[in-house]
Design a protein around this motif. Structure first.
Motif, PDB file in Angstrom:
ATOM      1  N   MET A   6       0.940  -1.219   0.202  1.00 44.64           N
ATOM      2  CA  MET A   6      -0.122  -0.100  -0.189  1.00 44.64           C
ATOM      3  C   MET A   6       0.931   1.241  -0.083  1.00 44.64           C
ATOM      4  O   MET A   6       1.966   1.413   0.902  1.00 44.64           O
ATOM      5  CB  MET A   6      -1.017   0.026   1.111  1.00 44.64           C
ATOM      6  CG  MET A   6      -2.111   0.907   1.092  1.00 44.64           C
ATOM      7  SD  MET A   6      -3.432   0.442   2.314  1.00 44.64           S
ATOM      8  CE  MET A   6      -4.438   2.044   1.967  1.00 44.64           C
ATOM      9  N   VAL A   7       0.287   2.155  -0.767  1.00 43.50           N
ATOM     10  CA  VAL A   7       1.098   3.286  -0.865  1.00 43.50           C
ATOM     11  C   VAL A   7       0.438   4.596  -0.381  1.00 43.50           C
ATOM     12  O   VAL A   7      -0.971   4.727  -0.883  1.00 43.50           O
ATOM     13  CB  VAL A   7       1.387   3.968  -2.194  1.00 43.50           C
ATOM     14  CG1 VAL A   7       2.301   5.293  -2.170  1.00 43.50           C
ATOM     15  CG2 VAL A   7       2.444   2.808  -2.891  1.00 43.50           C
ATOM     16  N   PHE A   8       0.711   5.287   0.780  1.00 51.27           N
ATOM     17  CA  PHE A   8      -0.282   5.904   1.484  1.00 51.27           C
ATOM     18  C   PHE A   8      -0.138   7.592   1.133  1.00 51.27           C
ATOM     19  O   PHE A   8       1.077   7.832   0.439  1.00 51.27           O
ATOM     20  CB  PHE A   8       0.100   6.148   2.924  1.00 51.27           C
ATOM     21  CG  PHE A   8      -0.293   4.762   3.782  1.00 51.27           C
ATOM     22  CD1 PHE A   8      -1.640   4.473   4.052  1.00 51.27           C
ATOM     23  CD2 PHE A   8       0.622   3.682   3.643  1.00 51.27           C
ATOM     24  CE1 PHE A   8      -1.786   3.216   4.597  1.00 51.27           C
ATOM     25  CE2 PHE A   8       0.454   2.518   4.390  1.00 51.27           C
ATOM     26  CZ  PHE A   8      -0.869   2.170   4.858  1.00 51.27           C
ATOM     27  N   GLN A   9      -1.310   8.281   1.357  1.00 54.74           N
ATOM     28  CA  GLN A   9      -0.850   9.628   1.049  1.00 54.74           C
ATOM     29  C   GLN A   9       0.118  10.348   1.835  1.00 54.74           C
ATOM     30  O   GLN A   9       0.875  11.349   1.281  1.00 54.74           O
ATOM     31  CB  GLN A   9      -2.472  10.374   1.467  1.00 54.74           C
ATOM     32  CG  GLN A   9      -2.603  11.936   1.229  1.00 54.74           C
ATOM     33  CD  GLN A   9      -3.796  12.243   1.838  1.00 54.74           C
ATOM     34  OE1 GLN A   9      -4.832  11.587   1.931  1.00 54.74           O
ATOM     35  NE2 GLN A   9      -4.116  13.753   2.279  1.00 54.74           N
ATOM     36  N   PHE A  64      -3.193   2.217  -3.898  1.00 57.12           N
ATOM     37  CA  PHE A  64      -2.732   3.404  -3.892  1.00 57.12           C
ATOM     38  C   PHE A  64      -3.965   4.324  -2.797  1.00 57.12           C
ATOM     39  O   PHE A  64      -5.082   4.343  -3.556  1.00 57.12           O
ATOM     40  CB  PHE A  64      -2.421   4.351  -5.227  1.00 57.12           C
ATOM     41  CG  PHE A  64      -1.329   3.492  -5.549  1.00 57.12           C
ATOM     42  CD1 PHE A  64      -0.126   4.179  -5.936  1.00 57.12           C
ATOM     43  CD2 PHE A  64      -1.464   2.240  -6.583  1.00 57.12           C
ATOM     44  CE1 PHE A  64       1.066   3.576  -6.295  1.00 57.12           C
ATOM     45  CE2 PHE A  64      -0.198   1.693  -7.048  1.00 57.12           C
ATOM     46  CZ  PHE A  64       1.097   2.511  -7.204  1.00 57.12           C
ATOM     47  N   ASP A  65      -3.563   4.996  -1.980  1.00 61.43           N
ATOM     48  CA  ASP A  65      -4.735   5.721  -1.267  1.00 61.43           C
ATOM     49  C   ASP A  65      -4.405   7.330  -1.413  1.00 61.43           C
ATOM     50  O   ASP A  65      -3.568   7.902  -0.967  1.00 61.43           O
ATOM     51  CB  ASP A  65      -4.598   5.516   0.111  1.00 61.43           C
ATOM     52  CG  ASP A  65      -6.079   6.298   0.816  1.00 61.43           C
ATOM     53  OD1 ASP A  65      -6.745   6.714   0.306  1.00 61.43           O
ATOM     54  OD2 ASP A  65      -6.051   6.006   2.090  1.00 61.43           O
ATOM     55  N   GLU A  66      -5.044   7.941  -2.495  1.00 59.22           N
ATOM     56  CA  GLU A  66      -4.859   9.495  -2.764  1.00 59.22           C
ATOM     57  C   GLU A  66      -3.234   9.856  -2.645  1.00 59.22           C
ATOM     58  O   GLU A  66      -2.840  10.653  -2.033  1.00 59.22           O
ATOM     59  CB  GLU A  66      -5.876  10.320  -2.013  1.00 59.22           C
ATOM     60  CG  GLU A  66      -7.184   9.909  -1.912  1.00 59.22           C
ATOM     61  CD  GLU A  66      -7.874  11.007  -1.762  1.00 59.22           C
ATOM     62  OE1 GLU A  66      -7.775  12.142  -2.149  1.00 59.22           O
ATOM     63  OE2 GLU A  66      -8.978  10.788  -0.992  1.00 59.22           O
ATOM     64  N   VAL A 126      -7.071   4.777  -5.226  1.00 63.62           N
ATOM     65  CA  VAL A 126      -8.212   5.829  -4.807  1.00 63.62           C
ATOM     66  C   VAL A 126      -7.901   7.411  -4.943  1.00 63.62           C
ATOM     67  O   VAL A 126      -6.975   7.671  -4.664  1.00 63.62           O
ATOM     68  CB  VAL A 126      -8.516   5.789  -3.398  1.00 63.62           C
ATOM     69  CG1 VAL A 126      -9.278   6.830  -2.440  1.00 63.62           C
ATOM     70  CG2 VAL A 126      -9.065   4.276  -2.984  1.00 63.62           C
ATOM     71  N   THR A 127      -8.910   8.246  -5.446  1.00 64.72           N
ATOM     72  CA  THR A 127      -8.698   9.559  -5.627  1.00 64.72           C
ATOM     73  C   THR A 127     -10.032  10.049  -5.682  1.00 64.72           C
ATOM     74  O   THR A 127     -10.992   9.560  -6.119  1.00 64.72           O
ATOM     75  CB  THR A 127      -7.755   9.720  -6.868  1.00 64.72           C
ATOM     76  OG1 THR A 127      -7.549  11.155  -6.983  1.00 64.72           O
ATOM     77  CG2 THR A 127      -8.674   9.323  -8.093  1.00 64.72           C
ATOM     78  N   HIS A 128      -9.907  11.578  -5.502  1.00 63.40           N
ATOM     79  CA  HIS A 128     -11.055  12.129  -5.647  1.00 63.40           C
ATOM     80  C   HIS A 128     -10.871  13.203  -7.082  1.00 63.40           C
ATOM     81  O   HIS A 128     -11.776  13.729  -7.414  1.00 63.40           O
ATOM     82  CB  HIS A 128     -11.460  13.331  -4.617  1.00 63.40           C
ATOM     83  CG  HIS A 128     -10.395  14.090  -4.212  1.00 63.40           C
ATOM     84  ND1 HIS A 128      -9.150  14.006  -3.464  1.00 63.40           N
ATOM     85  CD2 HIS A 128     -10.029  15.446  -4.733  1.00 63.40           C
ATOM     86  CE1 HIS A 128      -8.328  14.944  -3.586  1.00 63.40           C
ATOM     87  NE2 HIS A 128      -8.732  15.911  -4.331  1.00 63.40           N
ATOM     88  N   ASP A 129      -9.697  12.887  -7.525  1.00 63.23           N
ATOM     89  CA  ASP A 129      -9.487  13.699  -8.720  1.00 63.23           C
ATOM     90  C   ASP A 129      -9.693  13.084  -9.861  1.00 63.23           C
ATOM     91  O   ASP A 129      -9.221  12.146 -10.319  1.00 63.23           O
ATOM     92  CB  ASP A 129      -7.850  14.097  -8.577  1.00 63.23           C
ATOM     93  CG  ASP A 129      -7.421  15.058  -9.740  1.00 63.23           C
ATOM     94  OD1 ASP A 129      -8.067  15.296 -10.788  1.00 63.23           O
ATOM     95  OD2 ASP A 129      -6.457  15.637  -9.751  1.00 63.23           O
ATOM     96  N   GLN A 130     -10.924  13.426 -10.690  1.00 64.04           N
ATOM     97  CA  GLN A 130     -11.084  12.862 -11.905  1.00 64.04           C
ATOM     98  C   GLN A 130     -10.235  12.781 -12.917  1.00 64.04           C
ATOM     99  O   GLN A 130     -10.152  12.024 -13.713  1.00 64.04           O
ATOM    100  CB  GLN A 130     -12.517  13.434 -12.312  1.00 64.04           C
ATOM    101  CG  GLN A 130     -12.518  14.852 -12.604  1.00 64.04           C
ATOM    102  CD  GLN A 130     -13.827  15.040 -13.555  1.00 64.04           C
ATOM    103  OE1 GLN A 130     -13.868  14.562 -14.718  1.00 64.04           O
ATOM    104  NE2 GLN A 130     -14.752  15.762 -12.964  1.00 64.04           N
TER     105      GLN A 130
END
Length: 333
Positions: free
Chosen positions: A79-82, A157-159, A190-194
């Protein structure tokens, strides 16, 4: 590398249902991105896959093995964290190799894998440095390198780019895309950036309120959104929504048209409108308009156009680019 299957996965915190029955199939080597607004459950779902959160119910299968009761360290994931999550007292080399060292891997194997990963990420000259001596982009590359050396079945990947400035986000996004091609690895991101979702993903999973709204390729979601939520979430600026009654349409409740699928003229067109604001961006011109016929809507024009607030113009939507939605917000095909 690895495949992933989720069946009826649910997560509740007390009486609050956060994940409401997720079914998803990720094929070996796919790059899958979870997108959605804040609070939609995308990071919680990723943590459930990683084993950092327990699912309330449901099945999670990685590479054909059920892992609901398997601890995170034995799931074959990295896992790669923010927040990078690097040890400040360790060098880049030691940060990257720590997981292998703790797993008891031979020293020469650790050296080999760290050398390979650092070469892929252009980190060779930074191996003796500590995190405080690196830029944000370099730290994130170290965090990605730490994941690569583990040779996992799944990369999570978490953001990972949200702490980087705009230029670094673009550069790191390109590096992640290149790594996916080189490693042929299964990645869930995971991202909120489209923009990240549209440019990186093989498959996008759009979530809202703990429910999957649509799964598809970037262009499938852009061209054939399943409902009003997906239509409004994918695309920038967002899709225009017009009450179908204003246009005399009897087979729909709402008509949608993307800003880039409307043309403007000073002489004639379908909808007379008045410009209320104009954004001159160089490559694009964004015009915000008000019309008695259809209400407020937005037009995106490619290149520089010399419209100004209070200009009276005529807008014409591309007939073959109109989207129709029923009273429940579902697309009418």
């Amino acid at each position: 590398m690895g495949s992933l299957q989720l069946k009826s996965v649910r997560k509740s915190f007390g009486n609050v249902d956060v994940i409401k029955g997720i079914d998803l199939d990720v094929k070996d080597g796919e790059f899958v991105i979870f997108v959605g607004p804040s609070g939609c459950g995308k990071s919680t779902l990723l943590r459930i896959i990683a084993g950092l959160e327990d699912a309330t119910s449901g099945s999670i299968t990685i590479n054909g093995t059920e892992v609901v009761t398997v601890p995170p360290a034995k799931r074959g994931i990295a896992m790669v964290f923010q927040s990078y999550a690097l040890y400040p007292h360790l060098t880049v080399k030691d940060n990257m190799g720590l997981g292998l060292k703790q797993a008891g891997a031979p020293k020469d194997e650790i050296e080999k894998r760290v050398a390979k990963a650092s070469g892929m990420l252009s980190l060779e000259k930074y191996l003796a440095r500590r995190p405080a001596e690196l830029s944000g982009g370099q730290r994130q590359r170290v965090a990605i390198g730490r994941a690569i050396v583990r040779e996992p079945k799944l990369f999570l990947f978490d953001e990972p780019l949200s702490n980087l400035d705009a230029a670094l986000r673009v550069n790191t996004r390109l590096e992640i895309a290149r790594l996916h091609r080189e490693l042929k690895a299964t990645m869930i991101y995971v991202t909120h950036d489209q923009v990240e979702a549209m440019t990186l993903a093989d498959k996008i999973v759009v979530l809202d309120a703990g429910v999957i709204q649509q799964v598809g390729s970037p262009m499938e979601l852009y061209n054939r959104p399943a409902n009003l939520f997906v239509a409004g979430f994918i695309g920038s600026p967002g899709m225009n929504f017009i009450d179908a009654g204003r246009l005399g349409a009897s087979d729909a409740k709402t008509i949608g048209v993307r800003p880039e699928h409307i043309t403007l003229s000073r002489e004639s067109g379908d909808w007379q409108a008045k410009a209320v604001h104009v954004e001159h961006l160089g490559a694009d011109t964004i015009v915000y308009l008000e019309s008695e016929k259809v209400g407020a809507f937005t037009v995106r024009l490619f290149g520089e156009h010399h419209y100004q607030p209070d200009d009276v113009v005529f807008a014409t939507p591309a007939e073959n680019q109109l989207h129709r939605f029923d009273a429940n917000g579902r697309a009418i095909r």
